[in-house]
Design an enzyme around this catalytic site. Structure first.
Site, PDB file in Angstrom:
ATOM      1  CG  HIS A  15      26.975  28.733  98.985  1.00 38.93           C
ATOM      2  ND1 HIS A  15      25.645  28.992  98.775  1.00 38.93           N
ATOM      3  CD2 HIS A  15      27.390  29.637  99.912  1.00 38.93           C
ATOM      4  CE1 HIS A  15      25.264  30.004  99.545  1.00 38.93           C
ATOM      5  NE2 HIS A  15      26.315  30.416 100.245  1.00 38.93           N
ATOM      6  CB  ALA A  16      24.111  27.110  94.772  1.00 40.85           C
TER       7      ALA A  16
END
Length: 88
Positions: A15-16
């Site tokens: 994810h980010a």
């Protein structure tokens, strides 16, 4: 060209936050570095490219590097993936 396969074990996948760390690591090297998932390959120095893959938990990915510092790039990325709990 150096290639290495990884199995993503993190509950949230790439994810980010971990994607940002991988991009930062890849960007330290002059080699072309790519992340491949489900037949699609993106530049690992591009946060948008990495996020567009939607790599989740249990995914098998391949990271490749080509250039003068390709071995160092792959080793540094592997270290980041392990440190961040993305792979074992």
């Amino acid at each position: 060209m150096e290639k290495r396969d990884f199995h993503v074990v993190a509950d949230t996948g790439i994810h980010a936050r971990p994607a940002t760390l991988l991009v930062q690591t890849a960007s330290k090297f002059n080699s072309d570095v790519n992340l491949e998932y489900k037949g699609k390959s993106v530049n690992l120095k591009s946060i948008m490219g990495v996020m567009s893959l939607g790599v989740g938990q249990g995914a098998d990915v391949t990271i490749s590097a080509e250039g003068a510092d390709e071995a160092d790039a792959i080793n540094a990325i592997e270290e980041t993936m392990k440190k961040e709990g993305l792979s074992e």
